[in-house]
Design an enzyme around this catalytic site. Sequence first.
Site, PDB file in Angstrom:
ATOM      1  N   GLY A 392      -1.809  -8.861 -14.492  1.00 30.60           N
ATOM      2  CA  GLY A 392      -2.482  -7.858 -15.313  1.00 30.60           C
ATOM      3  C   GLY A 392      -2.462  -6.494 -14.664  1.00 30.60           C
ATOM      4  O   GLY A 392      -1.504  -6.105 -13.974  1.00 30.60           O
ATOM      5  N   SER A 393      -3.550  -5.776 -14.836  1.00 37.08           N
ATOM      6  CA  SER A 393      -3.568  -4.345 -14.496  1.00 37.08           C
ATOM      7  C   SER A 393      -3.488  -4.033 -13.013  1.00 37.08           C
ATOM      8  O   SER A 393      -3.265  -2.869 -12.644  1.00 37.08           O
ATOM      9  CB  SER A 393      -4.826  -3.699 -15.086  1.00 37.08           C
ATOM     10  N   VAL A 394      -3.669  -5.028 -12.137  1.00 39.83           N
ATOM     11  CA  VAL A 394      -3.508  -4.730 -10.710  1.00 39.83           C
ATOM     12  C   VAL A 394      -2.073  -4.306 -10.417  1.00 39.83           C
ATOM     13  O   VAL A 394      -1.807  -3.626  -9.417  1.00 39.83           O
ATOM     14  CB  VAL A 394      -3.904  -5.938  -9.829  1.00 39.83           C
ATOM     15  N   MET A 395      -1.140  -4.660 -11.305  1.00 42.14           N
ATOM     16  CA  MET A 395       0.255  -4.282 -11.121  1.00 42.14           C
ATOM     17  C   MET A 395       0.499  -2.803 -11.436  1.00 42.14           C
ATOM     18  O   MET A 395       1.524  -2.233 -11.046  1.00 42.14           O
ATOM     19  CB  MET A 395       1.147  -5.151 -12.014  1.00 42.14           C
ATOM     20  N   LYS A 396      -0.458  -2.149 -12.084  1.00 49.04           N
ATOM     21  CA  LYS A 396      -0.274  -0.746 -12.449  1.00 49.04           C
ATOM     22  C   LYS A 396      -0.161   0.153 -11.225  1.00 49.04           C
ATOM     23  O   LYS A 396       0.428   1.241 -11.292  1.00 49.04           O
ATOM     24  CB  LYS A 396      -1.431  -0.288 -13.330  1.00 49.04           C
TER      25      LYS A 396
END
Length: 691
Positions: A392-396
């Site tokens: 999820g958004s931790v990859m942003k």
Amino acid sequence: MAPRDTPRDRRRDGGRERPRELHRDRPRDPGAPARGAEPGRRGSTAARAVPPRAVPPRTAPRDGAPRSRPAPLRDGGPRAGTPRGGASRSGAFVPRRAEGRRHSGRTLTVGATRFRWGLVLVVIPLLLVTGKLVLLQGVDSADLALRAEQDRLADVPIGALRGAIVDRDGNPFAYTVDASRVTSDPTLVEDPERTALALTALLDVPVAELTELLGGDGRYVVLARRVPPQTVDAIEELGLPGIFFEDDPVRLYPVGVVGGQVVGFTGRDGDGLGGVELRFDDVLAGTDGRRRVEVGSGGNPIPSGIDESTPATDGSTVELTIDQDVQFVMEQRLAAACADGATTRASAVVLDAHTGEVVAMGSCPGYDPAQAGSTDPDLLGNPVVSDVFEPGSVMKAVTLAAALEEGAATPDTVLSVDGHIQAGDVVVTDAHDHAPVDWTVTGILAKSSNVGTIMLAREVGDATLERYLRAFGIGEQTGVGLPGESGGILEDSADWTESRAANVPIGQGVSVTTLQMASVYQALANDGVRVPPRVVSSVTAPDGTVTTPDPAEPTRVVSEATADDLAYMLEAVVGPGGTAPLAQIEGYRVAGKTGTAQRANPECGCYEGGGYVTTFVGFAPADDPQYVVAVDLERPTSSAEGGQVAAPVFADVMRFVLTDAGVVPSGTDRPDFAILREDLPGAAAGAPAGD
């Protein structure tokens, strides 16, 4: 003196006296008197007459007519039927066959051929026996004596003690103590019942069971395992025949489940089957020794016999980078998360920001290595390195790092971000659809905008984004040195569809492990240099020699300036207006990122009904990073976001890590963050990306 009866008179009277001699008539001189003419006369010069043998009456002839016996003549002349020529047989003997007929025309003799074969049959066995005796006594005597001696020698292994596994401070996770396996050769046991009575209390085994084992037909039975040395000494004092001992060391795990998934476990034979026990089995196992001892008929050593020993070499001690206290606290916090009724699995890892050393690593539920044999096999792995999920958004953080490094944006660049964006045949939205908002790049990360992140990814390009993802370690194993590690899933950008190209930048359509995500943020916390994580600090041999594994080669992923900009932007996520205020720690500045990704439903292979995986990864202090903590929670029935459930777990674990390590609180205040265009000071407002 009464006159003597003549043979003729005795025959007439039916006497049955057996004559002492029986002579056949020989031809005599015609002028000589007939033999036996004067049978009763003593002084006669003629040969003494021999009375004829009485002939029993014959049975009837074959034609049934009675056979008549010719009466003897009184004058001794020839009787009727005498052979032609006048010759007669002595006495009353009458031939049964015609003159000249015999049973055989040959004498009883042994032929030369038969004699030679008989000689051969006698001599050959004698030669064989003699040769064998010469061979045994003269040629093979020394060899046979040696073989007899070898038959009396018992070759007993001397088990090496398995090396210990300790934490960074020397506190044991696993170690081995001496113990023995009590065995028996039933053929040497004189009285099974009495032997069983003597052993039952010492071995804590019922008499009936021992009696059955000791009275069996085999040559080897195990009576008890893991018997302590003091019990072995007591049994040896009994001097029971047929009872033997083998090394059977006991592996102990004094802290139970704490660190169990990292440490691993061993099988009944002592071989490592999981975790560090498996990965470093060759150095932990050591080298067994041997003892050759001469034994008697009862299996007991002969005091003056051969007794040769090759000592065992114990295993080496493996020191981990794990801190046992941090490991304990982290696992306690994960257990509390798993007890909330919605979390089915929780994993976390703590890394040293500069060295990549694993300070703590574990998952809930865990297992006790000492009880591995009775544990569900599905729980015997290490999910931190083996289980993958969509982050999820931790990859942003990776997507924005690529944008900053490639010069496509700065933290203050402003983008007009709509609440949704078209991506091929799908529409991607933010967590909540909204009208266009002028967010800075810092604001896009702080608010975790999917649309704004996709806009920046398109500026970078698919191939460039893939290159950064792989540089941060996505799609390959970390090299931590633990068995069962997964490299995650990352497709080549050439195969991305338009929808996949929109999903990957926001952490969907790509799978990682908890350790991989922690490694990404370790690089950002370490001025842009990624150091592959490791869990083993050193190996100490029994002689004290210390070996340190060669550290992996560090890799610069982004510049120090880009890493500093990311630290600033990630700190905004935890600050006012960010998505993770619950990750704040009193006295310390914290930088990190939340993530809430759809979880694949294993029942249908789709996202529907699969729930979510919530994550939080960050480091502290943000102004001088020391440690990285990554947390992910699997919640199949919950829609709660990472900032709500994962961030508090991060805060509790990081708080203990910082205080336990004695890290001083941050000496500077958290900066003010420009989230919106209006937060920028006047002319410093950046233009939208690409302008």
